[in-house]
Design a protein around this motif. Structure first.
Motif, short mmCIF file in Angstrom:
data_model
loop_
_atom_site.label_atom_id
_atom_site.label_comp_id
_atom_site.label_asym_id
_atom_site.label_seq_id
_atom_site.Cartn_x
_atom_site.Cartn_y
_atom_site.Cartn_z
N UNK A 306 28.12 23.68 9.21
CA UNK A 306 28.29 23.32 8.15
C UNK A 306 27.75 22.07 7.95
N UNK A 307 27.36 21.71 7.24
CA UNK A 307 26.77 20.46 6.30
C UNK A 307 27.29 19.64 4.80
N UNK A 308 27.63 19.06 4.67
CA UNK A 308 27.90 17.87 3.58
C UNK A 308 26.66 16.68 3.20
N UNK A 309 26.53 17.12 1.64
CA UNK A 309 25.71 15.72 1.59
C UNK A 309 26.35 15.28 0.14
N UNK A 310 26.28 14.03 0.65
CA UNK A 310 27.07 13.51 -1.15
C UNK A 310 25.04 12.74 -1.39
N UNK A 311 25.33 12.83 -2.67
CA UNK A 311 24.57 11.59 -3.54
C UNK A 311 25.26 11.14 -5.01
N UNK A 312 24.90 9.99 -4.54
CA UNK A 312 25.26 9.10 -6.14
C UNK A 312 23.76 7.93 -6.68
N UNK A 313 23.30 8.58 -8.39
CA UNK A 313 22.66 8.59 -8.52
C UNK A 313 22.61 7.03 -9.74
N UNK A 314 22.11 5.55 -10.33
CA UNK A 314 22.59 5.49 -10.41
C UNK A 314 20.87 4.66 -11.41
N UNK A 315 21.08 5.16 -13.03
CA UNK A 315 20.08 4.73 -13.73
C UNK A 315 20.35 3.86 -14.91
N UNK A 316 19.51 2.46 -14.98
CA UNK A 316 20.04 1.52 -16.00
C UNK A 316 18.74 0.86 -16.57
N UNK A 317 18.61 0.75 -17.80
CA UNK A 317 17.51 0.70 -17.92
C UNK A 317 17.93 -1.34 -18.49
N UNK A 318 16.93 -1.95 -18.89
CA UNK A 318 16.89 -3.24 -18.96
C UNK A 318 16.00 -3.31 -20.10
N UNK A 319 16.06 -4.68 -21.05
CA UNK A 319 15.98 -4.58 -22.99
C UNK A 319 14.85 -4.89 -22.55
N UNK A 320 14.14 -5.46 -21.39
CA UNK A 320 12.29 -5.61 -22.00
C UNK A 320 11.97 -4.28 -21.17
N UNK A 321 12.10 -3.16 -21.51
CA UNK A 321 12.28 -1.94 -21.17
C UNK A 321 11.92 -1.53 -19.18
N UNK A 322 12.19 -2.35 -18.20
CA UNK A 322 12.43 -2.17 -17.18
C UNK A 322 13.46 -1.07 -17.45
N UNK A 323 12.78 -0.61 -15.07
CA UNK A 323 14.49 0.67 -15.10
C UNK A 323 14.60 0.41 -14.17
N UNK A 324 15.80 0.70 -13.61
CA UNK A 324 16.27 0.84 -12.19
C UNK A 324 16.88 2.63 -11.58
N UNK A 325 16.38 2.66 -10.68
CA UNK A 325 16.84 4.02 -10.03
C UNK A 325 17.10 3.90 -8.78
N UNK A 326 18.87 3.51 -8.55
CA UNK A 326 19.29 3.25 -7.21
C UNK A 326 20.20 4.76 -6.91
N UNK A 327 20.03 5.12 -5.52
CA UNK A 327 20.57 5.77 -5.08
C UNK A 327 21.30 5.61 -3.90
N UNK A 328 22.33 5.98 -3.71
CA UNK A 328 23.06 6.04 -2.06
C UNK A 328 23.22 7.77 -1.94
N UNK A 329 22.99 7.95 -0.78
CA UNK A 329 23.36 9.37 -0.44
C UNK A 329 24.01 9.31 1.01
#
Length: 734
Positions: A306-329
Motif C-alpha cells: 500500500x502506498x499513499x502520497x499527498x502533495x500540496x503545491x503553492x505557486x505565487x507570483x510577485x509584482x516584480x515578475x518573480x515566482x515562488x513554487x513551493x511543494x510539501x509532500x
C-alpha cells in the motif's frame, strides 16, 4: 556546517538552467526578432501573427537548452499498455532489463544497476514502489532528461526519467475504458475511469485504474558442474511450474484552486494498493552428481503493498515578475511479504517446513521550493531547495510453519533505517544571442543514512556531492533547423538503504549460482564525470534527425559479486574501482509528408543506441558494467486512415556475456519485441483499441557461471517462457 554554508554560497553565486516557460518566451522573442523592420504597419501584422503562432510552435525537445525528450499522453496510451514498463521500452535511448516483467529495471544509455534516476512529479520514487504497478492512464507525460539538471537530484549518472502524473483538468470530462488481455500464460481484465470538472475557482479530477491478472507458466533450469579438467561431473534439470495472480488499484484525485493574481494551490493524491501471489513448485532431477538439499520444494509467496502520497503545491507570483513554487509532500507505505517453504529434503539436509515473514513500513516528508526571476534581460535565474526525511521499519521473521507464533533462536531480525537529505541549487538559462543559449549552474546535495538492527552493528553512511553543470544549445545560422548541443556534468549515485543493511536473505538450495544476499555498510557513493554532444536537424512539423555521443568516467563503481563466507555462498555489493562508459545514439522521426509531397498520413520513427563500457579492476573480455545493454534499436510506424489508425513497433535489445569478476560470468539472451495496434473510432464518443504484443513470443534466457580454483566450474541456465498477447480496450466518453 562550514561545508554546507560554502556549498550554498557557491550555488548562489552560480547560475543554472530554467523553465520551459522561459524557453517559450525565448522562442517568441527570437521569432519576433526574426521579423523584418521595413514598414510600421507591416511589421505590426507580422509580429502579431508570430506571437499567436509561437505557443503552438514551441517544442521543448527543440527549444529548451536542457536536452530532453517529452513523451505525450497520446503516445503513452497508444498501445493500450497496462504497465508503464511496456511504454518505456519504446522510448528512444531507454531499455527495460530482462523480459520486462515484475522486477525489471529501466535503463538509459544501456546502463543498469540503478544508474538511471526515476522520478514521480520531480521527486524520487518512494521505497518499495515499482513501475510495473503504475498505470499509463495516470500519466500526463514522461520527460527523459539525458543530461543532469540542477532542479532535480544529480543521482542520475545515466540520466533521469521524470513521470508526471495527470495535471490537466478538462471541464466535463467523463471517460471509461474497459479492457481484457489474453495470452497462453496470462489473462485478466482492467478498467480505467477519468472524471473532471470545474466549479468557479475550483477544478477537480479523479483517475482510477484497476487491473487483475492470472498467470501460469513453467520455468526451466539446468545446472551443470565440470571439474578442473573440463569433465562434467554434475547435472541437474529443474522444472519450476508457477501459478499466480496480480491485483492492482491506482487512484489519483487532484484539486486545483485558482487564486487571485494568477496564484494557485494544488492538491494531488496518489494511492496505490496491490496484491501479488505466486505458487512455485521446484522439481529437480539429478542426472549426475549429488542432488541439491531440496530437490522437491514448494514455495508460496505473497506480497501486499500500500502506498499513499499527498502533495500540496503553492505557486505565487510577485509584482516584480518573480515566482515562488513551493511543494510539501508526505509519503506513507507498507509492504507485507509472506513465504511458505515446504520440502522433504535430501538425506543430508532433512525436511523443511518454514514460514518467512517480511514487513516494511515507510514514512517520509519532502519540502521543495524554487524561486525564479527574469529581472535580468536574457536571463532566467532560479534558486531552489530540496530537503526530506524518511524512516522505515523492517521486520523479518523465520518460524516453523506449524508454530508461527514461536520465535526461533536468531530467527527474528528487526531494523530501522533513517535517511535525511538536503540539497540547494541555483540555475540560469542565458540567451546570449538569438541563436545561442547557455545553461549553467550547481547543486549541492547531502545524504545521511543510519541503520540500526538487532542482529548487526549500527551502520552509518554519508555522501556529500557538489555538482557543477553546463549545457549549451547553438542554432546554426542560415539553416532551417540545424542545431548543436553540448553538456558537461558531475553526477553520482548514493548507496540505497537495502544495499547497506548487513542482514541476509537465504536461498533454499545455496550454491555459487544461487547464493544468499546481504548488504554492505561500507559502500561508498559512485561519482561520475560526463560529457556529451549532439547534432539535431528539424525541417518540418514532427520531422527530426539527431546524432549524439557521450562518455563517462565512474569512480567507486559498484557491482554485486559472489563470495564464500566459509559456510555458504553470499552475493553482496562491492566497490570495484573506476569504470568507463561510452555511447552513440541515433534517432529519426519521419512523417511521409516531410519527405515527399503526399497527403498520406504515414509517420515513421526509429532509433539506434550503441554502448561500450569497461571496469579497470575486472579482467576482460566483456568486463563491462553489469546489465549494460550493448546495442538496442527501435522501429515504429503509424498510419492514419481517418476513422482508424494502425501502427506497430519493433524493439531489439542485445544481450551477451558480462564478466562480474575474474571467476564469475553472467549472460542474458537477445530480446526482440514486435507489437501492433489498431485504433478504430466507432462513433463520436466510442473507440476500440486492439493490441497484439510480443508477437515473436521469444523466450528470455539468463545464465551464470562461477569457477572455484581446484574444484571446477558451476553453470546455471534458466529459461523464462514467453507467448504473444492480445489486448482489447473499449474507450467511451459519456
Amino acid at each position: 556546517m562550514n561545508l554546507l554554508a560554502a556549498a550554498i554560497a557557491a550555488a548562489l553565486s552560480m547560475t543554472l538552467a530554467a523553465s520551459p516557460a522561459h524557453a517559450l518566451q525565448s522562442a517568441i522573442t527570437k521569432n519576433i526578432g526574426a521579423s523584418t523592420d521595413d514598414q510600421g504597419a507591416k511589421d505590426r501584422n507580422i509580429q502579431q501573427v508570430t506571437v499567436r503562432g509561437a505557443p503552438d510552435a514551441y517544442d521543448p525537445r527543440r527549444d529548451d537548452t536542457a536536452s530532453k525528450i517529452v513523451v505525450s499522453h497520446d503516445e503513452i496510451v497508444k498501445y493500450g499498455d497496462t504497465s508503464v514498463l511496456d511504454v518505456l521500452k519504446r522510448v528512444p535511448g531507454v531499455t527495460v532489463s530482462g523480459s520486462g516483467g515484475r522486477g525489471s529495471e529501466v535503463q538509459m544509455r544501456g546502463l543498469g544497476g540503478g544508474y538511471t534516476q526515476i522520478l514521480i512529479n520531480g521527486e524520487k520514487a518512494p521505497p518499495g514502489f515499482t513501475l510495473d504497478t503504475l498505470s499509463p492512464d495516470l500519466i500526463e507525460r514522461i520527460e527523459v532528461l539525458r543530461a543532469a539538471s540542477a532542479e532535480f537530484s544529480t543521482q542520475s549518472i545515466a540520466g533521469t526519467i521524470n513521470i508526471v502524473l495527470k495535471k490537466t483538468v478538462k471541464a466535463g470530462q467523463r471517460e471509461l475504458k474497459i479492457g481484457y488481455l489474453h495470452a497462453y500464460d496470462a489473462k485478466g481484465p482492467n478498467a480505467n475511469l477519468q472524471l473532471a470538472d470545474k466549479t468557479g475557482r475550483l477544478a477537480w479530477s479523479v483517475t482510477a485504474n484497476v487491473t487483475r491478472e492470472r498467470f501460469s507458466r513453467t520455468v526451466e533450469n539446468v545446472e551443470e558442474h565440470v571439474d578442473p579438467a573440463g569433465i562434467q561431473d554434475g547435472r541437474r534439470v529443474g522444472k519450476l511450474p508457477q501459478d499466480g495472480r496480480v491485483t492492482r488499484l491506482n487512484l489519483s484525485p487532484r484539486l486545483v484552486w485558482s487564486l487571485e493574481n494568477d496564484n494557485a494551490l494544488v492538491s494531488q493524491t496518489f494511492v496505490t494498493t496491490g496484491h501479488f501471489q505466486n505458487n512455485v513448485h521446484t522439481l529437480v532431477d539429478t542426472e549426475l552428481g549429488p542432488p541439491p538439499d531440496y530437490p522437491d520444494l514448494e514455495q508460496t509467496m505473497s506480497n501486499d503493498n500500500k502506498l499513499l502520497r499527498e502533495e500540496l503545491n503553492w505557486t505565487h507570483k510577485y509584482a516584480s515578475g518573480a515566482k515562488l513554487d513551493a511543494k510539501l509532500s508526505a509519503t506513507a507505505g507498507s509492504a507485507a511479504n509472506t513465504m511458505y517453504r515446504n520440502a522433504a529434503g535430501s538425506p543430508a539436509a532433512g525436511g523443511l517446513h518454514e514460514l518467512v515473514q517480511s514487513d516494511n513500513n515507510v514514512r517520509g516528508v519532502t519540502i521543495l521550493g524554487k524561486i525564479t526571476t527574469a529581472s535580468w534581460e536574457g536571463h532566467a535565474l532560479a534558486f531552489g531547495w530540496d530537503g526530506g526525511y524518511m524512516r522505515s521499519h523492517d521486520a523479518r521473521r523465520v518460524r516453523d510453519a506449524d508454530q508461527p507464533d514461536v520465535s526461533l533462536p536468531e530467527g527474528d531480525e528487526l531494523y530501522t533505517a533513517n535517511v535525511a537529505r538536503l540539497a540547494v541549487y541555483s540555475q540560469d538559462e542565458w540567451n546570449v544571442t538569438p541563436q545561442w543559449s547557455v545553461y549553467l549552474g550547481a547543486r549541492w546535495e547531502g545524504i545521511q543514512t543510519r541503520v540500526e538492527g538487532n542482529t548487526f552493528a549500527d551502520a552509518a553512511n554519508r555522501s556529500r556531492v557538489f555538482s557543477p553543470l553546463f549545457q549549451t544549445l547553438y542554432k546554426l545560422p542560415n539553416t532551417k533547423g540545424d542545431q548543436l548541443r553540448f553538456a558537461l556534468s558531475r553526477t553520482y549515485r548514493a548507496p540505497t538503504v537495502q544495499s547497506l543493511i548487513p542482514h541476509r536473505f537465504t536461498s533454499a538450495n545455496n550454491s555459487q549460482t544461487n547464493p544468499d544476499s546481504i548488504g554492505n555498510p561500507d559502500l561508498r557513493p559512485e561519482l561520475a564525470l560526463g560529457v556529451e554532444g549532439g547534432w539535431e536537424h528539424y525541417w518540418s512539423e514532427g520531422a527530426l534527425v539527431s546524432v549524439s555521443a557521450s562518455a563517462r568516467n565512474i569512480d567507486n563503481s559498484t557491482r554485486n559479486q559472489t563470495v564464500f563466507d566459509g559456510n555458504r555462498w553470499v552475493s553482496l555489493p562491492i566497490n570495484t574501482g573506476r569504470a568507463r562508459a561510452r555511447g552513440i545514439e541515433l534517432e529519426a522521426k519521419l512523417p511521409l509528408k516531410a519527405l515527399i509531397d503526399t497527403a498520406t498520413a504515414l509517420a515513421l520513427r526509429g532509433s539506434l543506441s550503441r554502448n561500450w563500457s569497461s571496469v579497470d579492476t575486472i579482467p576482460g573480455p566483456n568486463n563491462r558494467l553489469l546489465n549494460q545493454t550493448p546495442l538496442s534499436a527501435t522501429l515504429g510506424a503509424d498510419y492514419n486512415l481517418g476513422a482508424s489508425t494502425i501502427g506497430g513497433s519493433f524493439v531489439f535489445k542485445k544481450g551477451g556475456e558480462v564478466r562480474v569478476s575474474d571467476v564469475q560470468v553472467t549472460y542474458e539472451s537477445v530480446r526482440r519485441d514486435l507489437d501492433l495496434y489498431l485504433l478504430s473510432k466507432l462513433n463520436a464518443t466510442t473507440q476500440l483499441r486492439v493490441v497484439a504484443s510480443n508477437l515473436l513470443g521469444q523466450d528470455f534466457i539468463y545464465a551464470s557461471s562461477y569457477t572455484v580454483a581446484g574444484s571446477g566450474t558451476q553453470r546455471s541456465r534458466t529459461l523464462y517462457p514467453s507467448w504473444p498477447m492480445l489486448r482489447a480496450t473499449l474507450e467511451m466518453k459519456f
